[in-house]
Design an enzyme around this catalytic site. Structure first.
Site, PDB file in Angstrom:
ATOM      1  N   ARG A 161       0.810  -1.222   0.000  1.00  8.50           N
ATOM      2  CA  ARG A 161       0.000   0.000   0.000  1.00  8.50           C
ATOM      3  C   ARG A 161       0.844   1.274   0.000  1.00  8.50           C
ATOM      4  NH1 ARG A 161      -5.194  -0.055   2.329  1.00  8.50           N
ATOM      5  NH2 ARG A 161      -4.555  -1.918   3.471  1.00  8.50           N
ATOM      6  N   CYS A 173     -26.557  -2.393  -8.188  1.00  8.27           N
ATOM      7  CA  CYS A 173     -27.825  -2.555  -7.470  1.00  8.27           C
ATOM      8  C   CYS A 173     -27.621  -3.072  -6.052  1.00  8.27           C
ATOM      9  CB  CYS A 173     -28.724  -3.492  -8.258  1.00  8.27           C
ATOM     10  SG  CYS A 173     -28.901  -2.952  -9.943  1.00  8.27           S
ATOM     11  N   GLU A 174     -26.870  -2.342  -5.262  1.00 12.82           N
ATOM     12  CA  GLU A 174     -26.685  -2.679  -3.856  1.00 12.82           C
ATOM     13  C   GLU A 174     -26.465  -1.377  -3.095  1.00 12.82           C
ATOM     14  OE1 GLU A 174     -23.996  -5.699  -2.673  1.00 12.82           O
ATOM     15  OE2 GLU A 174     -24.097  -6.751  -4.586  1.00 12.82           O
ATOM     16  N   TYR A 208     -14.543  -2.711   3.397  1.00  6.74           N
ATOM     17  CA  TYR A 208     -13.909  -2.398   4.696  1.00  6.74           C
ATOM     18  C   TYR A 208     -14.422  -1.088   5.294  1.00  6.74           C
ATOM     19  CZ  TYR A 208     -10.456  -5.243   2.141  1.00  6.74           C
ATOM     20  OH  TYR A 208      -9.839  -6.190   1.371  1.00  6.74           O
TER      21      TYR A 208
END
Ligand code: LLP
Length: 428
Positions: A276, A344-345, A316
């Site tokens: 990261r 669609c969520e 997360y």
């Protein structure tokens, strides 16, 4: 240094105006900055002088070949967790002797592939894996240099889904059992135990848990040396956090000083697996506004990127900054908005309660610090095309992964041979 800055009111990546890339590539797209990658790698490497460290970039954070090559050209090795990642690292030009293979579930085929490539080290995470590796290695007439990844039972104080150093996590060999496993490893054919490896989690913003874990590793190395093992390498994993919101992650220099305090006396060559911190802040996801929708309870800015392109917020509850590509003027009227995608969520939400200016369809937004665990975690959910990736260097940009076509997407599937095109066909 931030490679993404406003110039004349327009967000740029280095010297390239983001709208110019959008015009050429369409949206959404990931945009990475070479200068950003170089700066992060160099800052980390400079904290460990005298060639005492090998920095094995964790390819899982961003596996684009052009990104890996940028880092490899600076001297980076690679930390890989699958044959696919190993092939990516090799294809990008990482020398095999700078590759470390990590992961809790490497298959026998993957272990054999690693051995035939002659990579630097395989980090073993269980006794059954050790036995399997010995068999494979002996059969191939090789000697596998291994690190034993230990689980120090330390809480990394990060999100539970990316915490890996507690006894209840699946990773590593319990540190209390490590001496016995080292003794076993020494007796096995095809195995050369050379290193202790540890990685307790990701997006760690406080050195304290790392200090504790490395302290346990130092105690273990003393015991192993007393047992007659010559441990002269340590793999300290990755995990250093970055700034997404208001975090103040440790600098590489502070990290290096802590390592010197906890492990310096052991005089080991150090390996690192940062992911990261190398790429996160060197990338953004650029998306277009589709609609500005005034809901009864909320304002929704609906954009053309979605959770399938950048999973972190839904997976997360991760925070990512959102910046309009046209700089917001000081006197602009801001109002509270959620930035959401078309999937669609309800979980397809990038950001909640952000002060946003008025936006029009077609306006561009940048989702910030998206270079790590962005494109690599993308999927085609909702039959959306994988998002393309662009690399900028100075005033140039290149598409380093093109957007697939709908034909590419449909051609991944095929019909079973008993199916025909008939509307009412029955299986006889
Ligand atoms: N080494 C090992 C053995 C790892 O498991 C990881 C990350 C790394 C190195 C690199 O860690 P980093 O320096 O990037 O923190 N998808 C999640 C992060 C998963 C990290 C998994 N392991 C996210 O988006 O936050």
């Amino acid at each position: 240094m931030n490679p993404f800055v406003y110039k004349n009111g327009v967000l740029h990546a280095e010297d390239v105006a983001i709208p110019d890339i959008a015009a050429a590539v369409g949206t959404p797209f990931y945009c990475y900055s070479t200068a950003g990658l170089v700066q992060r790698y160099t800052a980390f490497a400079d904290a460990f002088p005298h060639n005492r460290a090998t920095i094995c970039y964790a390819v899982k954070a961003n596996g684009n070949l052009a990104v890996i090559r940028t880092l490899a050209n600076l001297g980076a090795g690679a930390d890989v967790v699958s044959e696919g990642e190993m092939r990516r690292a090799l294809a990008a030009g990482v020398p095999p002797d700078r590759i470390v293979f990590s992961g809790v579930g490497k298959s026998r085929d993957e272990l054999a592939f690693a051995l035939t490539q002659g990579i630097a080290q395989i980090n073993v995470e269980s006794e059954p894996e050790l036995e399997a590796l010995s068999e494979i290695s002996a059969a191939l007439n090789r000697t596998a240099a291994i690190g034993l990844r230990v689980n120090p039972d330390v809480d990394a104080e990060t999100h539970e889904k990316i915490s890996t150093g507690k006894a209840e996590n699946k990773f590593g060999i319990d540190i209390s059992h490590a001496r016995a496993v080292f003794a076993r490893a020494r007796d096995l054919p095809g195995i050369d135990p050379v290193s202790v490896a540890v990685h307790i989690g990701s997006q760690i913003t406080d050195l304290h848990p790392l200090r504790t874990a490395f302290g346990h590793v130092a105690t273990l190395v003393d015991a192993l040396r007393a047992d007659g093992h010559s441990i002269d390498r340590l793999d300290l994993g990755g995990g250093l956090g970055i700034r997404y919101d208001d975090e103040t992650p440790p600098t590489p220099a502070a990290y290096a000083m802590m390592i010197d305090e906890t492990l310096g006396r052991l005089d080991c060559h150090l390996m690192f697996e940062p992911g990261r911190v190398m790429v996160g802040e060197a990338g953004i996801l650029v998306t277009s506004v589709l609609y500005d929708k005034a809901g009864l309870a909320r304002r929704f800015v609906i954009v053309d990127a979605a959770m399938n392109d950048l999973l972190r917020p839904s997976m997360y509850d991760a925070y990512h900054g959102v910046a309009p590509v046209r700089e917001t003027l000081g006197d602009a009227v801001l109002s509270d908005a959620d930035i959401v995608g078309p999937v669609c969520e309800t979980g397809d939400t990038f950001a909640r309660h952000r002060a946003m200016p008025m936006v029009d369809p077609g306006d561009l937004l940048a989702i910030l610090s998206a270079g790590a665990y962005g494109a690599v975690m993308a999927s085609t959910y909702n039959a959306r095309l994988l998002v393309p990736e662009v690399l900028v260097k100075d005033d140039a940009f290149a598409v380093v992964r093109a957007r697939p076509t709908y034909d590419d997407l449909l051609n991944m599937d095929q019909f079973a041979d008993w199916q025909d095109l008939g509307q009412n066909s029955t299986v006889s």
